[in-house]
Design an enzyme around this catalytic site. Structure first.
Site, PDB file in Angstrom:
ATOM      1  N   TYR A 149     -25.636  69.649 -99.251  1.00 42.79           N
ATOM      2  CA  TYR A 149     -25.139  69.297-100.589  1.00 42.79           C
ATOM      3  C   TYR A 149     -24.652  67.847-100.621  1.00 42.79           C
ATOM      4  CZ  TYR A 149     -22.407  69.806-104.922  1.00 42.79           C
ATOM      5  OH  TYR A 149     -21.891  69.673-106.188  1.00 42.79           O
ATOM      6  N   ASP A 152     -32.473  75.262-118.393  1.00 40.00           N
ATOM      7  CA  ASP A 152     -31.972  75.955-117.200  1.00 40.00           C
ATOM      8  C   ASP A 152     -33.071  76.886-116.702  1.00 40.00           C
ATOM      9  OD1 ASP A 152     -30.190  76.959-115.166  1.00 40.00           O
ATOM     10  OD2 ASP A 152     -28.508  76.565-116.524  1.00 40.00           O
ATOM     11  N   ALA A 169     -25.147  73.805 -87.775  1.00 40.99           N
ATOM     12  CA  ALA A 169     -25.674  74.612 -86.670  1.00 40.99           C
ATOM     13  C   ALA A 169     -26.181  75.970 -87.137  1.00 40.99           C
ATOM     14  CB  ALA A 169     -24.600  74.799 -85.601  1.00 40.99           C
ATOM     15  N   ARG A 186     -24.393  77.464-118.550  1.00 40.29           N
ATOM     16  CA  ARG A 186     -22.965  77.808-118.461  1.00 40.29           C
ATOM     17  C   ARG A 186     -22.218  76.680-117.756  1.00 40.29           C
ATOM     18  NH1 ARG A 186     -25.669  80.939-114.471  1.00 40.29           N
ATOM     19  NH2 ARG A 186     -26.061  82.569-115.996  1.00 40.29           N
TER      20      ARG A 186
END
Length: 443
Positions: free
Chosen positions: A349, A234, A294, A213
């Site tokens: 990320y 996928d 953290a 998608r």
């Protein structure tokens, strides 16, 4: 996902109100369609300073599909030849050529400045050619009305290998790219031959990870449009959506966790039993597990790094080593503006996506010697299911914090991938191209 503000700002009352309140006034972008493959209007060719590239560029520009002129009251595209700039005084030619015409460019139009690779041996020429990058990035923020500006750097002395990039940057396919610098590298005559520019990937096989998608499905669709046989990959949990994508593009589906130890072997087996070859590898699979450092759990860190970076490293190396990705292959990975500029709550990320950019730049020289190109796209705010889940005010800020004042579409990323996957893009190698509307985050 509907952008109601974009629609409202395009109405007469919306334009008046947004202007009075000092709010962004985004214009609807002119994107590619079969009915509108080129910009409507003329391509105005200007020269800042005579150069050895001048005639070759003049001969190449008509191949963009547009009518090339030396004067126009309302050009759709302006191409400025700045390849001859070598001393500081030459920059006056850029100002003199573009100042009278920038306001006349049609809404949604393009300004493309063409320079050359900065010299390693001539400091003033290098300074002047680098100056063009700052000029273009600033101009891109001034143009408005959906117009964009880019800098294309040629290899000194040649326009060879530039056609696919000129076609892309002057076309509606590059609607959400602005303020970017694209450097062309060495090009061997005869490499990257294109038999049919409307279906450049005919006879080629492409594998797209994360294809069930969103952006991945859009990439699969666009590559299939360009003639590729697409293997859609996928995770097994997305098998139904994956199969729908594969059926829609006339390809095959491969439910597989890309982080599996035998992922490369299973890809090779699938390709061997379906198409037999693999010409394009698109690393699109990715996940987010956002938390401030953290508060970030070990699993949040390790899973994001493994999917977004580790799998890209392992799979690429294994498929190249096996010979499945051979001469003329194209590898396109997905980085992110977050990886280039940083983003609070995304240390995992951003680390992974910065790593992807570094991987591309490290692999490109070595693989380029074998005719394999490695590039990356770095999307900004793209309208997907993931961004639809972002809180309203943050979502609106993400949409507006770029020179075009709106979010991009999955198709914008897909068109950029298709350009990098193009057989004619052999001179584009080691590039990280931001698809972000010139996000205000980072350069």
């Amino acid at each position: 996902m509907a952008d109601r503000y974009l629609r409202f700002a395009g109405t007469a009352p919306g334009r008046v109100l947004s202007r009075r309140l000092g709010l962004p006034q985004p214009a609807e972008l002119v994107r590619w369609s079969p009915e509108r493959p080129f910009h409507e209007g003329d391509l105005l060719h200007l020269t800042a300073e005579p150069s050895t590239h001048e005639q070759a560029l003049r001969d190449l520009l008509p191949r963009t599909g547009m009518k090339v002129v030396s004067a126009s009251a309302a050009p759709a595209v302006v191409v400025l030849d700045a390849t001859g700039l070598a001393v500081v005084e030459d920059l006056a030619g850029v100002h003199a050529a573009l100042r009278p015409v920038v306001r006349t460019v049609r809404p949604g139009g393009r300004v493309l400045v063409v320079g050359v690779r900065p010299s390693q041996y001539d400091p003033e020429q290098a300074a002047v050619q680098h100056a063009l990058a700052g000029f273009v990035r600033s101009l891109a923020k001034e143009l408005g009305q959906g117009r964009t500006a880019q800098l294309l750097r040629l290899e000194a002395g040649t326009v060879a290998g530039a056609e696919s990039t000129l076609r892309f940057l002057t076309s509606p396919k590059s609607a959400y790219i602005s303020g970017q610098v694209v450097q062309l590298g060495p090009f061997t005559e005869g490499s990257g031959a294109v038999a049919d520019w409307s279906h450049p990937l005919a006879g080629h096989t492409a594998l797209v990870t994360g294809a069930a998608r969103g952006i991945g499905a859009a990439i699969a669709t666009t590559l299939a449009r360009d003639g590729a046989r697409v293997v859609c990959l996928d995770v097994p949990q997305a098998a139904q959506d994956l199969e729908r994508t594969a059926v829609r593009v006339g390809g095959s589906s491969l439910p597989l966790d890309i982080t599996a130890p035998d992922a490369a072997e299973r890809i090779a087996e699938h390709v061997a039993t379906t198409t037999g070859t693999l010409d394009v590898l698109v690393h699109n699979a990715g996940i987010t597990r956002d938390r401030r450092l953290a508060n970030m759990r070990d699993v949040d860190w390790s899973s994001v790094l493994d999917v977004n970076l580790g799998s890209v490293v392992r799979t690429t190396q294994a498929l190249v080593k096996s010979g499945l990705l051979g001469e003329g292959a194209r590898i396109v990975a997905t980085s992110s503006v977050a990886g280039l500029a940083g983003n609070a709550g995304q240390t995992n990320y951003a680390a992974a996506k910065a790593g992807v950019a570094g991987l591309v730049q490290a692999l490109a020289p070595g693989l380029g010697a074998y005719g394999i190109t490695v590039n990356a796209v770095a999307p900004g705010f793209i309208e997907t299911r993931m961004t639809a889940a972002v809180p309203l005010l943050i979502r609106q800020a993400g949409r507006r914090m770029n020179s075009l004042g709106q979010g991009g579409l999955p198709e914008d990323v897909a068109e950029t991938v298709a350009w990098l996957a193009h057989p004619g893009s052999a001179a584009v190698n080691g590039q990280v191209v931001r698809v972000c509307g010139q996000s205000l985050l980072g350069a």
